[in-house]
Design a protein around this motif. Structure first.
Motif, mmCIF file in Angstrom:
data_model
loop_
_atom_site.group_PDB
_atom_site.id
_atom_site.type_symbol
_atom_site.label_atom_id
_atom_site.label_comp_id
_atom_site.label_asym_id
_atom_site.label_seq_id
_atom_site.Cartn_x
_atom_site.Cartn_y
_atom_site.Cartn_z
ATOM 1 N N TYR A 204 1.355 -1.012 0.053
ATOM 2 C CA TYR A 204 -0.118 -0.155 0.434
ATOM 3 C C TYR A 204 1.193 1.264 -0.116
ATOM 4 O O TYR A 204 0.458 1.961 -0.761
ATOM 5 C CB TYR A 204 -0.977 0.161 1.149
ATOM 6 C CG TYR A 204 -1.851 1.471 1.390
ATOM 7 C CD1 TYR A 204 -3.008 1.565 1.112
ATOM 8 C CD2 TYR A 204 -1.430 2.146 2.020
ATOM 9 C CE1 TYR A 204 -4.261 2.313 1.539
ATOM 10 C CE2 TYR A 204 -2.454 3.522 2.247
ATOM 11 C CZ TYR A 204 -3.379 3.468 2.214
ATOM 12 O OH TYR A 204 -4.556 4.640 1.666
ATOM 13 N N GLU A 208 2.722 5.095 -3.228
ATOM 14 C CA GLU A 208 3.081 5.737 -3.740
ATOM 15 C C GLU A 208 4.276 6.646 -4.684
ATOM 16 O O GLU A 208 4.358 7.671 -5.763
ATOM 17 C CB GLU A 208 3.642 6.772 -2.089
ATOM 18 C CG GLU A 208 5.148 6.757 -2.302
ATOM 19 C CD GLU A 208 5.283 7.105 -0.037
ATOM 20 O OE1 GLU A 208 6.487 7.240 -0.431
ATOM 21 O OE2 GLU A 208 3.768 6.855 0.300
ATOM 22 N N HIS A 216 0.977 4.838 -13.086
ATOM 23 C CA HIS A 216 -0.125 4.899 -12.540
ATOM 24 C C HIS A 216 -1.172 3.953 -12.744
ATOM 25 O O HIS A 216 -1.250 2.683 -12.121
ATOM 26 C CB HIS A 216 -1.765 5.781 -12.284
ATOM 27 C CG HIS A 216 -1.124 7.095 -12.144
ATOM 28 N ND1 HIS A 216 -0.736 8.801 -13.096
ATOM 29 C CD2 HIS A 216 -0.418 7.494 -11.516
ATOM 30 C CE1 HIS A 216 -0.945 9.269 -12.345
ATOM 31 N NE2 HIS A 216 -0.552 8.981 -10.786
ATOM 32 N N ARG A 248 -6.451 2.017 -2.689
ATOM 33 C CA ARG A 248 -5.743 2.918 -3.255
ATOM 34 C C ARG A 248 -5.524 2.213 -4.746
ATOM 35 O O ARG A 248 -4.889 3.005 -5.576
ATOM 36 C CB ARG A 248 -4.253 2.369 -2.456
ATOM 37 C CG ARG A 248 -2.959 3.454 -3.366
ATOM 38 C CD ARG A 248 -1.141 3.610 -2.041
ATOM 39 N NE ARG A 248 -2.336 4.586 -2.119
ATOM 40 C CZ ARG A 248 -1.015 5.234 -0.833
ATOM 41 N NH1 ARG A 248 0.332 4.858 -0.875
ATOM 42 N NH2 ARG A 248 -1.276 6.664 -0.184
ATOM 43 N N THR A 284 -2.816 2.071 8.533
ATOM 44 C CA THR A 284 -3.824 2.247 7.798
ATOM 45 C C THR A 284 -5.401 3.049 8.184
ATOM 46 O O THR A 284 -5.763 1.587 8.623
ATOM 47 C CB THR A 284 -3.868 1.925 6.195
ATOM 48 O OG1 THR A 284 -2.709 1.866 5.421
ATOM 49 C CG2 THR A 284 -4.212 2.241 4.909
ATOM 50 N N HIS A 294 -12.245 8.427 -0.419
ATOM 51 C CA HIS A 294 -11.742 7.536 -1.526
ATOM 52 C C HIS A 294 -12.660 7.983 -2.649
ATOM 53 O O HIS A 294 -11.683 7.942 -3.459
ATOM 54 C CB HIS A 294 -11.017 5.835 -1.234
ATOM 55 C CG HIS A 294 -9.737 6.411 -0.128
ATOM 56 N ND1 HIS A 294 -9.740 6.322 0.650
ATOM 57 C CD2 HIS A 294 -8.166 6.284 -1.043
ATOM 58 C CE1 HIS A 294 -7.905 6.478 1.238
ATOM 59 N NE2 HIS A 294 -7.524 6.222 -0.134
ATOM 60 N N SER A 297 -11.484 11.432 -3.942
ATOM 61 C CA SER A 297 -10.176 11.052 -4.906
ATOM 62 C C SER A 297 -10.123 10.755 -5.942
ATOM 63 O O SER A 297 -10.338 11.600 -6.712
ATOM 64 C CB SER A 297 -8.493 10.995 -3.546
ATOM 65 O OG SER A 297 -8.007 9.948 -4.321
ATOM 66 N N ARG A 327 -6.157 12.517 7.124
ATOM 67 C CA ARG A 327 -7.419 12.155 6.029
ATOM 68 C C ARG A 327 -8.598 12.512 5.568
ATOM 69 O O ARG A 327 -8.856 13.161 4.825
ATOM 70 C CB ARG A 327 -8.057 10.225 6.470
ATOM 71 C CG ARG A 327 -8.505 9.803 5.592
ATOM 72 C CD ARG A 327 -8.683 8.813 5.065
ATOM 73 N NE ARG A 327 -7.806 7.716 4.680
ATOM 74 C CZ ARG A 327 -6.723 6.433 4.396
ATOM 75 N NH1 ARG A 327 -7.671 5.738 5.312
ATOM 76 N NH2 ARG A 327 -5.469 6.502 4.238
#
Length: 400
Positions: A204, A208, A216, A248, A284, A294, A297, A327
């Motif tokens: 996870y 990044e 991606h 993610r 997390t 998310h 996002s 967050r």
């Protein structure tokens, strides 16, 4: 680790208190410190610790950095920590030769120290992490080298958690090479835990690298492979580990422009989130609230016709206080971008200010905050003073 005591902050506190139209008694109540302390600090008769500084700043509704002398800015303290982290990364595989001259606390004390640095990461207290992480990480590497076989998995897990906290500082302050090396150390230690849930957490965090590099689609494939390896029990920890990977993966899919894959991963994350209480699992945050963050996002990542989805969700729901500050701050940063794109600059600026209020250090170092603040300053003339002040605070235009 002893707290730093800052001197010379009294005049700044007094000034900000007057700007906020607060009496000394009001500030004392809001910060939950004694009136005598406030009086002595403002007169310069005593300094303030980190905890008191943050309590006062919280009561004033400002970033603690605004109360510090220039030489004590959090950015400076973070950058001063970078060489210490680099030194640990050079020697971690040979601590018997390079790191055997320092103290090493027992396991319960190390556990407490790591829990503190994890809490600082979740609340985006990067300057605090920068101060404690180099020494703690070096100590943990020594402890791992000498640990009894039965203790090695737990010590390795503590190394993983501390690396993750240090990486949050490095990554958000633009030290991408240092971040990558910390992630290598995290993976090296993670293998020694022999715990598939830790492996999932490492995967996870390592994603990044793909956010930073813009790879991606490659990152999405890496997370999908991690999902294939993730444990499939019905324990809360296992459910949360898989759910976090799906969250993610959904964002990476959105950044890659793959709306179908993003929706599939969001659906899976939502189903798993409904099966566990909101909480922090292996470092997390996961649960129904985290999945909703998310969703916003992903909508922003997909852009164009999907932005309305983010705005609709934000009208119906706001992140609750039981979500970590980092967050919650991230939610408002994403929302601000959606509002800006939809032609609502006033709402966008309000969201950026909310993100700053919740987690100042997180908002200040976020690339999107800088980009959007710079755009708002170009587009908008009303409230120009506040916009300019905000843009200067987050260095809008610097690397935006």
């Amino acid at each position: 680790m002893a707290s730093i005591v800052y001197r010379g902050v009294g005049p700044r506190i007094a000034y900000e208190r007057r700007v906020a139209c607060l009496s000394q008694a009001d500030l004392a109540r809001g910060a939950r410190v004694s009136l005598g302390t406030i009086r002595k600090v403002e007169r310069g008769e005593r300094g303030v610790s980190d905890a008191v500084l943050e309590a006062i700043a919280g009561a004033l509704g400002i970033d603690p950095a605004r109360l510090l002398p220039e030489r004590e800015r959090p950015d400076d303290r973070v950058r001063q920590a970078m060489p210490g982290l680099s030194a640990v990364l050079v020697t971690y595989e040979e601590p018997e030769e390079e790191q055997d001259d320092g103290p090493c606390r027992d396991l319960p004390e190390l556990r407490t120290a790591v829990a503190t640095v994890v809490e600082h990461r979740l609340s985006a207290q990067y300057a605090r992490i920068a101060r404690s992480a180099p020494g703690l990480l070096a100590e943990l590497c020594r402890a791992l080298d000498t640990a009894a076989p039965g203790d090695r998995p737990e010590v390795a897990r503590l190394v993983v958690d501390t690396c993750r906290a240090a990486d949050a500082v490095a990554f958000k302050h633009g030290a991408k090479d240092l971040s990558a090396r910390l992630l290598d150390l995290m993976r090296w230690a993670g293998v020694q835990t022999h715990d598939p849930i830790v492996d999932a957490a490492v995967a996870y965090v390592r994603a990044e690298l793909h956010f930073g590099a813009g790879t991606h689609a490659v990152g999405l494939r890496a997370l999908e492979r991690a999902l294939d390896r993730a444990p499939r029990t019905d324990s809360a920890e296992s459910l949360a580990a898989r759910g976090a990977l799906h969250m993610r993966a959904a964002v990476l899919a959105g950044r890659a422009g793959d709306g179908d894959a993003a929706d599939v991963h969001l659906d899976d994350a939502r189903e798993l989130g409904d099966r566990v209480p909101e909480g922090v699992y292996q470092g997390t945050a996961f649960g129904p609230g985290s999945v909703r963050v998310h969703e916003v996002s992903v909508a922003v990542s997909l852009g164009d016709g999907h932005v309305g989805r983010a705005l609709r969700l934000a009208r119906e729901w706001k992140p609750p206080l039981n979500l970590p500050a980092e967050r919650r701050s991230g939610f408002y940063i994403e929302l601000g971008r959606a509002q800006l794109w939809s032609g609502r600059p006033d709402a966008a600026f309000a969201s950026l200010k909310m993100a700053r209020r919740i987690a100042p250090q997180h908002a200040r170092e976020h690339r999107w905050v800088r980009e959007d603040a710079a755009t708002l300053r170009r587009l908008k003339r009303a409230d120009a003073g506040s916009l300019s002040s905000f843009a200067e605070w987050c260095h809008a235009g610097a690397g935006a």
